[in-house]
Design a protein around this motif. Structure first.
Motif, PDB file in Angstrom:
ATOM      1  N   GLY A 432       0.779  -1.234   0.000  1.00  0.00           N
ATOM      2  CA  GLY A 432       0.000   0.000   0.000  1.00  0.00           C
ATOM      3  C   GLY A 432       0.805   1.275   0.000  1.00  0.00           C
ATOM      4  N   LYS A 433       2.132   1.176  -0.075  1.00  0.00           N
ATOM      5  CA  LYS A 433       2.965   2.386   0.054  1.00  0.00           C
ATOM      6  C   LYS A 433       2.809   3.324  -1.143  1.00  0.00           C
ATOM      7  N   CYS A 434       2.834   2.786  -2.353  1.00  0.00           N
ATOM      8  CA  CYS A 434       2.750   3.642  -3.535  1.00  0.00           C
ATOM      9  C   CYS A 434       1.350   3.544  -4.146  1.00  0.00           C
ATOM     10  N   PHE A 435       0.928   4.573  -4.824  1.00  0.00           N
ATOM     11  CA  PHE A 435      -0.445   4.651  -5.326  1.00  0.00           C
ATOM     12  C   PHE A 435      -0.769   3.623  -6.415  1.00  0.00           C
ATOM     13  N   PRO A 436       0.080   3.395  -7.428  1.00  0.00           N
ATOM     14  CA  PRO A 436      -0.312   2.525  -8.537  1.00  0.00           C
ATOM     15  C   PRO A 436      -0.630   1.087  -8.138  1.00  0.00           C
ATOM     16  N   CYS A 437       0.118   0.532  -7.169  1.00  0.00           N
ATOM     17  CA  CYS A 437      -0.028  -0.885  -6.845  1.00  0.00           C
ATOM     18  C   CYS A 437      -1.357  -1.209  -6.161  1.00  0.00           C
ATOM     19  N   PRO A 438      -1.691  -0.590  -5.018  1.00  0.00           N
ATOM     20  CA  PRO A 438      -2.970  -0.940  -4.397  1.00  0.00           C
ATOM     21  C   PRO A 438      -4.172  -0.603  -5.268  1.00  0.00           C
ATOM     22  N   LEU A 439      -4.099   0.489  -6.020  1.00  0.00           N
ATOM     23  CA  LEU A 439      -5.187   0.834  -6.938  1.00  0.00           C
ATOM     24  C   LEU A 439      -5.272  -0.173  -8.075  1.00  0.00           C
ATOM     25  N   GLY A 440      -4.129  -0.405  -8.735  1.00  0.00           N
ATOM     26  CA  GLY A 440      -4.129  -1.285  -9.904  1.00  0.00           C
ATOM     27  C   GLY A 440      -4.487  -2.713  -9.572  1.00  0.00           C
ATOM     28  N   THR A 441      -3.966  -3.258  -8.472  1.00  0.00           N
ATOM     29  CA  THR A 441      -4.274  -4.651  -8.129  1.00  0.00           C
ATOM     30  C   THR A 441      -5.745  -4.812  -7.742  1.00  0.00           C
ATOM     31  N   ALA A 442      -6.341  -3.787  -7.100  1.00  0.00           N
ATOM     32  CA  ALA A 442      -7.762  -3.855  -6.761  1.00  0.00           C
ATOM     33  C   ALA A 442      -8.625  -3.831  -8.017  1.00  0.00           C
ATOM     34  N   VAL A 443      -8.296  -2.942  -8.961  1.00  0.00           N
ATOM     35  CA  VAL A 443      -9.030  -2.890 -10.231  1.00  0.00           C
ATOM     36  C   VAL A 443      -8.859  -4.198 -10.990  1.00  0.00           C
ATOM     37  N   GLN A 444      -7.659  -4.749 -10.969  1.00  0.00           N
ATOM     38  CA  GLN A 444      -7.401  -5.993 -11.691  1.00  0.00           C
ATOM     39  C   GLN A 444      -8.283  -7.132 -11.179  1.00  0.00           C
ATOM     40  N   VAL A 445      -8.472  -7.217  -9.881  1.00  0.00           N
ATOM     41  CA  VAL A 445      -9.341  -8.255  -9.328  1.00  0.00           C
ATOM     42  C   VAL A 445     -10.744  -8.138  -9.911  1.00  0.00           C
ATOM     43  N   GLU A 446     -11.270  -6.931  -9.983  1.00  0.00           N
ATOM     44  CA  GLU A 446     -12.626  -6.749 -10.513  1.00  0.00           C
ATOM     45  C   GLU A 446     -12.696  -7.096 -11.999  1.00  0.00           C
ATOM     46  N   LEU A 447     -11.664  -6.733 -12.759  1.00  0.00           N
ATOM     47  CA  LEU A 447     -11.639  -7.084 -14.187  1.00  0.00           C
ATOM     48  C   LEU A 447     -11.614  -8.591 -14.375  1.00  0.00           C
ATOM     49  N   VAL A 448     -10.812  -9.288 -13.568  1.00  0.00           N
ATOM     50  CA  VAL A 448     -10.711 -10.743 -13.710  1.00  0.00           C
ATOM     51  C   VAL A 448     -11.991 -11.418 -13.247  1.00  0.00           C
ATOM     52  N   LYS A 449     -12.620 -10.888 -12.213  1.00  0.00           N
ATOM     53  CA  LYS A 449     -13.889 -11.463 -11.748  1.00  0.00           C
ATOM     54  C   LYS A 449     -14.927 -11.492 -12.863  1.00  0.00           C
ATOM     55  N   ARG A 450     -14.968 -10.431 -13.666  1.00  0.00           N
ATOM     56  CA  ARG A 450     -15.943 -10.399 -14.756  1.00  0.00           C
ATOM     57  C   ARG A 450     -15.356 -10.923 -16.070  1.00  0.00           C
TER      58      ARG A 450
END
Length: 490
Positions: A432-450
């Protein structure tokens, strides 16, 4: 003299109370706020899940994960048990156990079965758990020769350079470059063995630590003498309790025999995937949250407590005694690499193969039939899916080899379920230290779910994640992108 590290002080005071945390902070010489930040960051301090837990690894995801999940009280991250997956662990107030052979084996007693190891150079003919066994096998010759003046510290580094040894932790960085940089640094200097193996599908380091600890120690001591390190730390994954116990015993044996030229300490890791990133590892050793540092400066310049520090992977160091005994040329002619092979193969296990072995041949060694497979996950969560069975398994190729995990998936496997497990793991393990990783990995989970197959969206995701501070985020999209490529080629 540095203050004692905060993590061991907290470990010694479990279960924690406000008074115990304050005492640990005082002894470590850190602010109380920092101590509480650490307590709330690492899983073992904030409370581990209890009950019967399914180990959520790529193999379990391919074996009816929903059904397996229903029969468990929760899940737990991969533990290097993929050769036997699906597998359950039990966390109780009395301790942690592996469900094994119809019973429960405490973590402190559980070792990977030796029979899964296949090799003759890095893998011994039998478990080598005593100094007498190791010396009978020819161990300590390289270390003894160096201590007796039959070689020189710079000669060790030159041999490593001539052999072309690359780091086995996943980055494949030239080992001699790091060694030479630390050797040139001012004392005090340190050597840290990165034994925080947490990549899904990997169990090579765990096997070496559990069955060949003296080999790892000899390699670490050789490197320490070569760079002039004042102390060696073995940073061992928190759950590998049997490995920690074995290393402590091996270190004591060496010390009692007068064969431990550099003080050596076993350090229990923070218990997170990010702890495998070398600068996050150092942060945790210093009693902080395991968050990657900005680079430069690099650890070889300012590492542990701001001093020059050599951080090397277990397998990298295990190669040093062999390399020095055989000579750089002979070693390089048959350069060994350990591959953790699991999934839909007849004989899952650890295979010592020459670098450059084709993927298909490696799978056949483990009883796999490439023509019957949908794909292979190469390199773990920070890896790729591929159907290129002619791909040569070596570093600096078109596909990332990583640390050498190969997980095979047969025709009936839902690869999107496997991918969902990988992206969920990366989201949960982001510091969670840098912005791209926690944001991107969370979005990626939703993309893969659908099961999103829009390549433009995946390209945008990749652009976001590439801006991450460390390799966890920078490689988080590789498996997703590669699965789309595998589907497109089918």
């Amino acid at each position: 003299m540095e203050n004692p590290s905060l993590l061991p002080l907290l470990d010694a005071r479990m279960p924690l109370t406000e008074e115990k945390v304050a005492e640990a902070a005082r002894l470590a010489g850190v602010p109380l706020a920092q101590a509480w930040g650490v307590v709330r960051y690492y899983p073992r301090y904030r409370g581990l899940p209890q009950g019967r837990l399914l180990v959520d690894d790529p193999v379990a995801r391919s074996r009816g994960f929903a059904r397996l999940r229903e029969a468990a009280d929760g899940t737990y991250p991969p533990l290097g048990l993929e050769a036997f997956s699906p597998i359950h662990v039990r966390f109780t107030p009395e301790g942690r156990f592996v469900e094994w052979a119809g019973g429960l084996v405490p973590f402190r007693d559980f070792r990977l079965p030796f029979a899964i190891g296949h090799g003759s150079r890095l893998i011994p003919p039998e478990p080598i758990l005593s100094l007498a066994q190791y010396r009978a096998l020819g161990g300590l010759k390289a270390l003894s020769a160096l201590r007796q003046g039959q070689g020189s510290p710079d000669g060790v580094i030159r041999a490593v350079e001539e052999a072309g040894l690359l780091g086995r932790g996943g980055a494949a960085f030239p080992a001699h470059v790091k060694m030479r940089a630390v050797a040139k640094g001012a004392s005090p200097k340190y050597l840290v063995v990165n034994a925080d193996e947490s990549e899904p599908g990997n169990f090579k380091d765990r096997f070496l630590l559990e069955h060949h600890p003296f080999l790892v120690l000899e390699g670490a001591l050789l490197a320490a003498l070569a760079v002039g390190a004042q102390k060696v730390y073995l940073y061992v994954r928190e759950e590998f309790e049997a490995a920690q116990t074995g290393l402590l015993s091996a270190t004591r044996e060496l010390e009692e025999a007068g064969l431990l030229p550099v003080p050596t300490e076993v350090f229990r890791s923070g218990g997170l995937y990010i702890c495998g990133e070398e600068t996050a590892l150092l942060e945790s050793m210093e009693g902080k949250r395991a968050e990657p540092r900005l680079k430069p400066p690099f650890p070889v310049e300012q590492g542990l407590w701001g001093r020059p520090t050599l951080v090397q992977n277990v397998e990298t160091l295990a190669n040093l005694p062999l390399l020095l005994q055989e000579g750089p040329g002979a070693w390089r002619a048959r350069e060994p690499k350990l591959f953790s092979i699991s999934g839909d193969v007849a004989r899952p296990g650890l295979y010592e193969l020459p670098l450059g072995t084709p993927l298909g041949e490696a799978l056949r060694r483990a009883g796999g039939e490439p023509e019957e497979l949908q794909a292979v996950l190469l390199g773990g969560a920070a890896g790729v899916f591929t159907r290129d069975f002619a791909f040569p398994l070596r570093f600096k190729e078109r596909l990332p080899l990583g640390a050498g995990a190969l997980v095979a998936f047969g025709g009936g496997v839902d690869l999107w379920e496997v991918l969902l497990g990988l992206v969920h793991f990366l989201k949960e393990e982001s510091c969670g230290k840098c912005f791209p990783c926690p944001l991107g990995t969370a979005v990626q989970v939703e993309l893969v779910k659908r099961r999103e197959r829009n390549r433009a969206l995946v390209r945008d995701l990749a652009e976001t994640l590439r801006g991450s501070l460390c390799g966890l985020g920078q490689s988080a999209y590789w498996a997703y992108q590669s699965l789309l490529e595998v589907e497109g080629a089918a």
